[in-house]
Design an enzyme around this catalytic site. Structure first.
Site, short mmCIF file in Angstrom:
data_model
loop_
_atom_site.label_atom_id
_atom_site.label_comp_id
_atom_site.label_asym_id
_atom_site.label_seq_id
_atom_site.Cartn_x
_atom_site.Cartn_y
_atom_site.Cartn_z
CD GLU A 44 -2.41 1.64 2.58
OE1 GLU A 44 -2.27 0.85 3.53
OE2 GLU A 44 -3.09 2.69 2.64
CG ASP A 120 8.04 9.05 14.00
OD1 ASP A 120 6.93 9.42 13.59
OD2 ASP A 120 8.99 9.84 14.17
CG ASP A 122 8.22 14.14 16.75
OD1 ASP A 122 8.83 15.21 16.88
OD2 ASP A 122 7.12 14.02 16.19
NE ARG A 173 7.68 20.02 11.00
CZ ARG A 173 6.51 20.58 11.36
NH1 ARG A 173 6.36 21.87 11.31
NH2 ARG A 173 5.52 19.84 11.74
CG ASP A 317 4.13 7.24 18.75
OD1 ASP A 317 3.43 6.43 19.40
OD2 ASP A 317 3.62 8.14 18.04
CG LEU A 328 7.21 6.03 8.90
CD1 LEU A 328 6.66 6.88 10.04
CD2 LEU A 328 8.32 5.14 9.41
#
Lengths: 431, 490
Positions: A44, A120, A122, A173, A317, A328
């Site tokens: 996907e 992930d 962050d 970012r 997370d 993702l």
């Protein structure tokens, strides 16, 4: 570097997807050698288009199909999902409405089957211990947190779990992602994925919890090795860069992590010292002495370690990692707010990685334009030259070194695959 | 000419073939049996295993699992019922075969509901844990291999290389004495419960698990496999149940443990306050009877007593309003200030009905809880009289309850053997007309949730039902499990 203007995205993306996106390598990755039938075709992808139009359950037949669609739709964001039991057909809604037609799938039979194990990390999750920035901002001072996170997590994935194919990517970012692509890992259940995240977690508690790390007397080798890694960076990052013991306001936060009986002594002595470094030395000494009247407190470096871990240990997370169908952001996708490309990180040079040096889409498009006009090539066969351009263009831009890191990763995958096939054919005596 | 030397009555395997079919005294029951047996044997095997599992349950309640007393009693029970448990010099074939077949028969009976499955899995796990604990250490490796579990014990050198790490990771290891322990190397994904909490050392994708922790992993594997198998069995059960010869047996087997959920408030409002006094002597278990009596006499109960009795009253149908009235009336008789009651006690009563705080609708205490936790001290009346009363006092109490001397001595023997719940059941039989135990059971179950959780009909009841079947058809029957395994009749 050319400044990035989000308003230019549609034009920039057109150029990016036509001339710069590394389709061949990308397909080589997700096709995984074509060993499993339809592995790529059942994958996907989700696209976020202009004006926040979001399409899920996209699937493609092959590299050329993927290229054409990406160029046609010009997605602002690309996410990668799981390999499903069937092809997606563009939107969950469509097939939900036509459950009994030919070529559509019965509800419930469409299942996510395999996916890479992803992480992930962050920077926002460190806001409680960062003094320089908060929320989506990052700077060179706090980026060390990512460096430490990568080192700690990668070591564990490699040495403890035996995972060989780990791709670390800058998110564009404020963080990093990790894609673990080993064949056996892609098949792991959700429960095992959760278990892995639990194993890697030490910092527990939300805003209402002051002390987030508690070590038992028995220190597991994973914790011990993580502390050794943090020790290498602690002075530079925490004591100098973040200056966590600079003044009363900042050292009060540290005092909240030590038993109250120690507060007076520490406060007094902190006043006498002149730098975070000195105060930390004092704290270490005080913390390792046996506290007189506190029940069940251990004597030794545990307190010092707990503070170091709370300030430096990675926060993961769990929701990102445990779901097999979790989407993702794709490597080499563009970040719509910063314009930065999600580039692979070279593990050999992780200390030198600078997120501010990562090329933006405007800068590489600009580089490409500059080269093109200076070379003034004649195009006899438009299609042929286009292909030639496409396969070489990124090499002429600052994107090149990052694609090289990606290629090294793909080489390793190939080697492993060949090794596995040889083993299997040996077992079957197939020559 | 060949003489097998085997009598026709015995199964047709000789010597090594018998050993090979059951190489160990315990197993994971991975393969269903494939022989033919008679209906009589089918019934006997089932009943024997049920008896065994019930003993496992009772012993598990009366003793701490793993202690010497528990182990020896369980071993005695297994030996008495002629099941396999330990490698010995005698021919192990019969007990192992019995163990194998009876397990699969009970699967048919116990796959039918969540409660039945949970009970069956729990007892089978306890049984396996016991058998594994007495397996000689050098036999463990071959047992694991034969059960298709990929656990390898690592060599001394490998252990020494990692000694520090293994000791630092495993909380189950007493001290730095690794030489005496076996350590197993298993793929990390097979040790999920250990590695997720960092309770084991991981290296290169493998968990290095000391023997003590391996047991937990093995039991988890067993539970997972059995759970799956029961689900599969349930799906194919209709095919089996349609066989008239088996249907009554299977139904009755599963009803001999009633897995009802007594936390459901199905009874609310069915008891009136003036019934309580007479119910307390006729239908309450002794623990509640004594609490009620103490409450009436002292117009007060301490916290432990209020909890145990209060929840029981809720369980038999008292509503919140009735409960508040009941307790207040009694406490006021003890010269308590009504305001003090409202301030101090009514909140707790409302809390136990789920109307305050985190709003948990608490259920009555199970016998397990009453027997094992919060023992009463001076001035307390809660707890289990069979467990917590001095035997002399208990005898006097039973005499005052008009139990026959024969009954009293039986009860006291059971108490001596620490079979407290069985003693309570005996009390029940003695105080009720036991001509129709089923009817009494049902009446009791509605009046007494606490007792009902472990009420067992006596074995003769099971037997009477079968006499009919057996008389009707004494013939060889195909084993039913092949049907449920494949979902088809062969």
């Amino acid at each position: 570097m050319e400044p990035f203007d989000p308003a230019e995205l549609p034009e920039l993306l057109k150029l990016y997807y036509r001339r710069l996106f590394p389709y061949a390598q990308y397909y080589r990755w997700l096709n995984y050698g074509g060993v499993v039938k339809n592995y790529f075709q059942h994958r996907e992808f989700s696209f976020t288009l202009k004006d926040d139009i979001y399409i899920r359950y996209q699937s493609f037949n092959n590299q050329s199909d993927l290229e054409k669609e990406m160029q046609k739709m010009n997605p602002y964001k690309i996410d990668i999902g799981a390999v499903y039991s069937h092809r997606g057909n563009g939107s969950a809604v469509t097939w939900l409405c036509r459950p009994n037609q030919h070529n559509t799938v019965k509800l419930g039979a469409f299942q996510a089957q395999e996916k890479e194990l992803v992480f992930d990390i962050d920077m926002t999750d460190y806001d409680d211990v960062r003094r320089c920035c908060s929320s989506a901002d990052i700077c060179s001072k706090c980026w060390t947190l990512m460096t430490m996170a990568i080192r700690i997590i990668d070591r564990a994935l490699k040495e403890d779990f035996g995972f060989k194919h780990r791709l670390w990517v800058y998110s564009g970012r404020r963080g990093v992602h990790c894609w673990v692509c080993d064949e056996s890992v892609r098949k792991l259940s959700s429960a095992v994925r959760s278990g892995i995240v639990e194993y890697l977690s030490l910092v527990k508690g939300g805003q209402d919890v002051k002390k987030k790390v508690h070590l038992s007397e028995n220190v597991h080798p994973f914790v011990r090795k993580s502390i050794s890694i943090i020790k290498k960076y602690f002075e530079g990052y925490a004591l100098v860069g973040q200056d966590i013991l600079e003044n009363k306001e900042s050292w009060d936060k540290i005092l909240a992590l030590v038993p109250e009986t120690m507060h007076n002594d520490l406060q007094q002595n902190f006043q006498k010292h002149h730098s975070s470094l000195q105060r930390w030395e004092y704290l270490k000494k005080a913390a390792s002495q046996c506290p007189s009247n506190i029940k069940n407190e251990k004597c030794g470096p545990w307190l010092e370690w707990e503070i170091m871990l709370q300030y430096c240990f990675p926060r993961l997370d769990i929701n990102v990692s445990k779901g097999i169908n979790h989407l993702l952001k794709s490597p080499f996708s563009v970040h719509p707010k910063t314009g930065r490309i999600s580039v692979p990180i070279d593990l050999q040079k992780v200390d030198q990685f600078d997120p501010f040096a990562v090329p933006t889409i405007s800068s590489i498009c600009h580089e490409l334009d500059a080269i093109f006009t200076s070379e003034a090539e004649k195009e006899e066969n438009q299609a042929e030259s286009d292909i030639k351009h496409r396969t070489r263009d990124y090499k002429k831009t600052s994107l090149a070194p990052y694609v090289k890191v990606f290629e090294q990763f793909l080489e390793n995958l190939d080697k492993s695959r060949k090794g596995e096939l040889l083993k299997k054919s040996d077992l079957q005596k197939d020559f | 000419m060949e003489f097998s030397g085997v009598k026709r009555r015995k199964p047709w395997l000789i010597g090594d073939q018998r050993k090979a079919s059951y190489p160990h005294s315990l197993q994971f029951y991975l393969q269903p049996p494939s022989e033919n047996i008679s209906l009589i044997e089918f019934e006997n095997l089932a009943i024997d295993r049920l008896k065994l599992l019930k003993s496992v349950e009772n012993l598990g309640v009366s003793y701490v699992k793993g202690t010497e007393l528990y182990q020896s009693k369980l071993e005695a029970e297994i030996r008495r019922l002629k099941f396999s448990y330990r490698e010995s010099l005698e021919d192990e074939y019969e007990p192992r075969r019995k163990d194998h077949i009876s397990h699969f028969i009970l699967r048919l009976a116990y796959c039918q509901s969540e409660d039945l499955r949970r009970w069956f899995i729990q007892q089978e796990m306890d049984l396996l844990r016991f058998r594994f604990s007495i397996l000689p250490k050098d036999k463990i490796q071959s047992f694991l291999q034969d059960s298709h579990l990929h656990f390898e014990a690592i060599s001394e050198e490998e252990k020494n290389l990692r000694e520090q790490e293994i000791i630092a990771s495993s909380t189950s290891l007493g001290g730095p004495k690794l030489e005496l322990e076996y350590v197993y190397k298993i793929p990390f994904a097979d040790a999920l419960d250990l590695f997720r909490g960092r309770k084991v050392y991981l290296e290169n994708g493998f968990a290095y698990v000391p023997l003590k922790d391996i047991v937990a992993i093995i039991l988890n594997e067993f539970r997972a496999k059995l759970s799956k198998a029961l689900a599969l069995t349930a799906r194919s059960l209709p095919a089996v149940q349609s066989d008239e010869r088996l249907q009554p047996l299977l139904n009755h087997l599963s009803h001999s443990y009633i897995g009802q959920d007594y936390s459901i408030q199905g009874n609310a409002g069915k008891i009136s306050l003036d019934q309580i006094d007479s119910l307390s002597t006729k239908s309450f278990p002794p623990c509640m009877r004594q609490l009620h009596k103490a409450l009436r006499e002292n117009h007060h109960l301490r916290h432990g007593g209020r909890m145990q009795y209060g929840l029981f009253l809720k369980g038999i149908g008292l509503t919140l309003e009735q409960a508040l009235q009941f307790w207040k009336q009694e406490f006021i008789k003890g010269k308590m200030d009504p305001d003090k009651f409202d301030k101090g006690y009514s909140y707790n009563i409302r809390h136990s009905f789920g109307k305050e705080g985190k709003r948990t609708d608490y259920t009555p205490f199970s016998c397990l809880k009453i027997i094992l936790t919060n023992p009463p001290s001076q001035g307390d009346y809660h707890g289990c009289p069979f467990r917590h009363s001095d035997p002399e006092l208990l005898k006097q109490k039973l005499q005052s309850y008009k139990i026959t001397p024969g009954g009293i001595s039986q009860i006291l023997d059971l108490v001596k053997g620490t079979h407290y719940q069985v003693a309570c059941q005996k009390y029940f039989e003695m105080t009720h007309n036991s001509r129709d135990p089923d009817l009494d059971n049902r009446r009791l179950l509605t009046a007494c949730p606490v007792l009902g959780m472990y009420a067992l009909p006596t074995m003769p009841t099971v037997g009477t039902i079968f006499k009919d079947i057996v008389l009707r058809e004494q013939c060889v029957v195909e084993t039913a499990w092949m049907v449920y395994m494949t979902g088809r009749r062969s």
